[in-house]
Design a protein around this motif. Structure first.
Motif, PDB file in Angstrom:
ATOM      1  N   HIS A  82     -16.421  32.343 -30.001  1.00 17.33           N
ATOM      2  CA  HIS A  82     -15.720  31.800 -31.167  1.00 17.33           C
ATOM      3  C   HIS A  82     -15.995  32.465 -32.518  1.00 17.33           C
ATOM      4  O   HIS A  82     -15.247  32.232 -33.458  1.00 17.33           O
ATOM      5  CB  HIS A  82     -16.043  30.305 -31.304  1.00 17.33           C
ATOM      6  N   GLU A  83     -17.053  33.250 -32.622  1.00 17.12           N
ATOM      7  CA  GLU A  83     -17.438  33.743 -33.949  1.00 17.12           C
ATOM      8  C   GLU A  83     -16.396  34.672 -34.563  1.00 17.12           C
ATOM      9  O   GLU A  83     -16.126  34.595 -35.767  1.00 17.12           O
ATOM     10  CB  GLU A  83     -18.804  34.431 -33.904  1.00 17.12           C
ATOM     11  N   ALA A  84     -15.780  35.525 -33.781  1.00 16.73           N
ATOM     12  CA  ALA A  84     -14.755  36.429 -34.332  1.00 16.73           C
ATOM     13  C   ALA A  84     -13.566  35.637 -34.872  1.00 16.73           C
ATOM     14  O   ALA A  84     -13.062  35.932 -35.968  1.00 16.73           O
ATOM     15  CB  ALA A  84     -14.303  37.433 -33.269  1.00 16.73           C
ATOM     16  N   ASP A  85     -13.136  34.618 -34.121  1.00 20.32           N
ATOM     17  CA  ASP A  85     -12.045  33.756 -34.598  1.00 20.32           C
ATOM     18  C   ASP A  85     -12.452  33.030 -35.874  1.00 20.32           C
ATOM     19  O   ASP A  85     -11.668  32.929 -36.819  1.00 20.32           O
ATOM     20  CB  ASP A  85     -11.650  32.720 -33.540  1.00 20.32           C
ATOM     21  N   PHE A  86     -13.675  32.519 -35.892  1.00 24.90           N
ATOM     22  CA  PHE A  86     -14.186  31.828 -37.067  1.00 24.90           C
ATOM     23  C   PHE A  86     -14.134  32.753 -38.288  1.00 24.90           C
ATOM     24  O   PHE A  86     -13.641  32.352 -39.349  1.00 24.90           O
ATOM     25  CB  PHE A  86     -15.628  31.358 -36.809  1.00 24.90           C
ATOM     26  N   ASP A  87     -14.611  33.978 -38.128  1.00 27.50           N
ATOM     27  CA  ASP A  87     -14.614  34.929 -39.248  1.00 27.50           C
ATOM     28  C   ASP A  87     -13.200  35.233 -39.729  1.00 27.50           C
ATOM     29  O   ASP A  87     -12.953  35.302 -40.935  1.00 27.50           O
ATOM     30  CB  ASP A  87     -15.322  36.228 -38.846  1.00 27.50           C
ATOM     31  N   ASP A  88     -12.272  35.413 -38.789  1.00 27.01           N
ATOM     32  CA  ASP A  88     -10.867  35.669 -39.158  1.00 27.01           C
ATOM     33  C   ASP A  88     -10.262  34.487 -39.912  1.00 27.01           C
ATOM     34  O   ASP A  88      -9.557  34.668 -40.909  1.00 27.01           O
ATOM     35  CB  ASP A  88     -10.017  35.959 -37.916  1.00 27.01           C
ATOM     36  N   LEU A  89     -10.535  33.280 -39.441  1.00 24.20           N
ATOM     37  CA  LEU A  89     -10.003  32.085 -40.090  1.00 24.20           C
ATOM     38  C   LEU A  89     -10.595  31.898 -41.482  1.00 24.20           C
ATOM     39  O   LEU A  89      -9.895  31.525 -42.421  1.00 24.20           O
ATOM     40  CB  LEU A  89     -10.253  30.853 -39.226  1.00 24.20           C
ATOM     41  N   LEU A  90     -11.876  32.190 -41.613  1.00 24.65           N
ATOM     42  CA  LEU A  90     -12.531  32.062 -42.911  1.00 24.65           C
ATOM     43  C   LEU A  90     -11.958  33.071 -43.911  1.00 24.65           C
ATOM     44  O   LEU A  90     -11.741  32.739 -45.086  1.00 24.65           O
ATOM     45  CB  LEU A  90     -14.036  32.266 -42.740  1.00 24.65           C
ATOM     46  N   LYS A  91     -11.681  34.264 -43.435  1.00 21.66           N
ATOM     47  CA  LYS A  91     -11.079  35.285 -44.301  1.00 21.66           C
ATOM     48  C   LYS A  91      -9.678  34.841 -44.745  1.00 21.66           C
ATOM     49  O   LYS A  91      -9.318  34.973 -45.919  1.00 21.66           O
ATOM     50  CB  LYS A  91     -11.008  36.615 -43.560  1.00 21.66           C
ATOM     51  N   ALA A  92      -8.902  34.314 -43.826  1.00 23.80           N
ATOM     52  CA  ALA A  92      -7.556  33.834 -44.169  1.00 23.80           C
ATOM     53  C   ALA A  92      -7.638  32.681 -45.167  1.00 23.80           C
ATOM     54  O   ALA A  92      -6.871  32.629 -46.138  1.00 23.80           O
ATOM     55  CB  ALA A  92      -6.811  33.400 -42.905  1.00 23.80           C
ATOM     56  N   TYR A  93      -8.572  31.759 -44.951  1.00 22.41           N
ATOM     57  CA  TYR A  93      -8.769  30.637 -45.878  1.00 22.41           C
ATOM     58  C   TYR A  93      -9.084  31.160 -47.280  1.00 22.41           C
ATOM     59  O   TYR A  93      -8.495  30.722 -48.273  1.00 22.41           O
ATOM     60  CB  TYR A  93      -9.894  29.744 -45.356  1.00 22.41           C
ATOM     61  N   SER A  94      -9.983  32.100 -47.356  1.00 23.44           N
ATOM     62  CA  SER A  94     -10.368  32.669 -48.644  1.00 23.44           C
ATOM     63  C   SER A  94      -9.186  33.343 -49.331  1.00 23.44           C
ATOM     64  O   SER A  94      -8.963  33.160 -50.535  1.00 23.44           O
ATOM     65  CB  SER A  94     -11.511  33.675 -48.439  1.00 23.44           C
ATOM     66  N   ASN A  95      -8.412  34.096 -48.581  1.00 22.31           N
ATOM     67  CA  ASN A  95      -7.247  34.774 -49.157  1.00 22.31           C
ATOM     68  C   ASN A  95      -6.190  33.784 -49.630  1.00 22.31           C
ATOM     69  O   ASN A  95      -5.614  33.956 -50.704  1.00 22.31           O
ATOM     70  CB  ASN A  95      -6.633  35.745 -48.144  1.00 22.31           C
ATOM     71  N   PHE A  96      -5.933  32.757 -48.845  1.00 26.77           N
ATOM     72  CA  PHE A  96      -4.917  31.777 -49.225  1.00 26.77           C
ATOM     73  C   PHE A  96      -5.376  30.881 -50.373  1.00 26.77           C
ATOM     74  O   PHE A  96      -4.548  30.291 -51.059  1.00 26.77           O
ATOM     75  CB  PHE A  96      -4.479  30.938 -48.028  1.00 26.77           C
ATOM     76  N   ALA A  97      -6.672  30.770 -50.600  1.00 26.32           N
ATOM     77  CA  ALA A  97      -7.160  29.958 -51.721  1.00 26.32           C
ATOM     78  C   ALA A  97      -6.610  30.473 -53.048  1.00 26.32           C
ATOM     79  O   ALA A  97      -6.291  29.687 -53.941  1.00 26.32           O
ATOM     80  CB  ALA A  97      -8.688  29.934 -51.735  1.00 26.32           C
ATOM     81  N   SER A  98      -6.459  31.773 -53.177  1.00 25.40           N
ATOM     82  CA  SER A  98      -5.883  32.340 -54.405  1.00 25.40           C
ATOM     83  C   SER A  98      -4.428  31.932 -54.565  1.00 25.40           C
ATOM     84  O   SER A  98      -3.965  31.651 -55.671  1.00 25.40           O
ATOM     85  CB  SER A  98      -5.995  33.861 -54.396  1.00 25.40           C
ATOM     86  N   ARG A  99      -3.685  31.906 -53.457  1.00 24.80           N
ATOM     87  CA  ARG A  99      -2.289  31.471 -53.535  1.00 24.80           C
ATOM     88  C   ARG A  99      -2.217  29.990 -53.880  1.00 24.80           C
ATOM     89  O   ARG A  99      -1.370  29.569 -54.655  1.00 24.80           O
ATOM     90  CB  ARG A  99      -1.553  31.738 -52.222  1.00 24.80           C
ATOM     91  N   ARG A 100      -3.114  29.196 -53.323  1.00 25.22           N
ATOM     92  CA  ARG A 100      -3.155  27.773 -53.649  1.00 25.22           C
ATOM     93  C   ARG A 100      -3.382  27.599 -55.151  1.00 25.22           C
ATOM     94  O   ARG A 100      -2.742  26.772 -55.790  1.00 25.22           O
ATOM     95  CB  ARG A 100      -4.259  27.092 -52.855  1.00 25.22           C
ATOM     96  N   ASN A 101      -4.298  28.373 -55.716  1.00 19.96           N
ATOM     97  CA  ASN A 101      -4.563  28.276 -57.150  1.00 19.96           C
ATOM     98  C   ASN A 101      -3.351  28.687 -57.970  1.00 19.96           C
ATOM     99  O   ASN A 101      -3.053  28.068 -58.996  1.00 19.96           O
ATOM    100  CB  ASN A 101      -5.785  29.103 -57.527  1.00 19.96           C
ATOM    101  N   ASP A 102      -2.645  29.726 -57.528  1.00 19.29           N
ATOM    102  CA  ASP A 102      -1.400  30.105 -58.210  1.00 19.29           C
ATOM    103  C   ASP A 102      -0.440  28.919 -58.245  1.00 19.29           C
ATOM    104  O   ASP A 102       0.155  28.611 -59.277  1.00 19.29           O
ATOM    105  CB  ASP A 102      -0.690  31.254 -57.481  1.00 19.29           C
TER     106      ASP A 102
END
Length: 180
Positions: A82-102
């Protein structure tokens, strides 16, 4: 072209922010699994309540990353699965956080195309950054112009990410229950 009516943008903003909150709920539940919380009613779990006290998505992302690091360090089999999936999901969450703030900090504005020597032409209504924000409004250039369709796209991406995080949480949790 932008929207012709502002209500389409206002509606899409509300929908996107609601989906973001569902994504945050999924992250909070994953955090509870990572810190080995065991609570029948997840929304009452102390780990979820503590996670919710943090206001910054960047800090919540660090909390998830650190909890994930500790969790997977002790569970090598789960790390392999699961760790690779976790890392990918965390990266996507971080990237989308900027769009959420926009989306959360944007303002609906009528945008005009201006060229020297011609009359300004209205391009339509958009969600734009505030003019007072120097990071989003540099040299009289807006860093984003979102139509309702753009906002619907982000809403859908937030939903997909929440479902993926929820799926990972379920996989990690079900393995924990079966191995106990």
């Amino acid at each position: 072209m932008g929207n012709s009516r502002e209500d389409a943008i206002f509606s899409a903003v509300g929908q996107a922010l609601t989906e973001w909150e569902q994504l945050e709920n999924a992250c909070a539940q994953l955090f509870a699994v990572l810190v080995s919380a065991n609570h029948k009613r997840a929304y009452l779990a102390p780990a979820i309540r503590a996670y919710g006290t943090v206001n910054s998505a960047a800090t919540r992302c660090k909390m998830l990353a650190n909890a994930g690091g500790a969790y997977f360090a002790k569970r090598k089999t789960k790390a392999q699965k699961h760790e690779a999936d976790f890392d990918d999901l965390l990266k996507a969450y971080s990237n989308f956080a900027s769009r959420r703030n926009d989306i959360a900090h944007g303002s609906v504005q009528r945008v005009f195309l201006t060229k020297r020597g011609t009359r300004p032409a209205a391009l339509g209504l958009y969600l734009t950054p505030s003019f007072y924000n120097p990071q989003k409004f540099k040299n009289e250039q807006l860093s984003y112009l979102y139509t309702s369709n753009d906002l619907i796209f982000y809403r859908q991406e937030f939903t997909k990410l929440a479902l993926r995080i929820g799926g990972l949480k379920e996989k990690m949790q079900s393995k924990r229950k079966s191995s106990s």
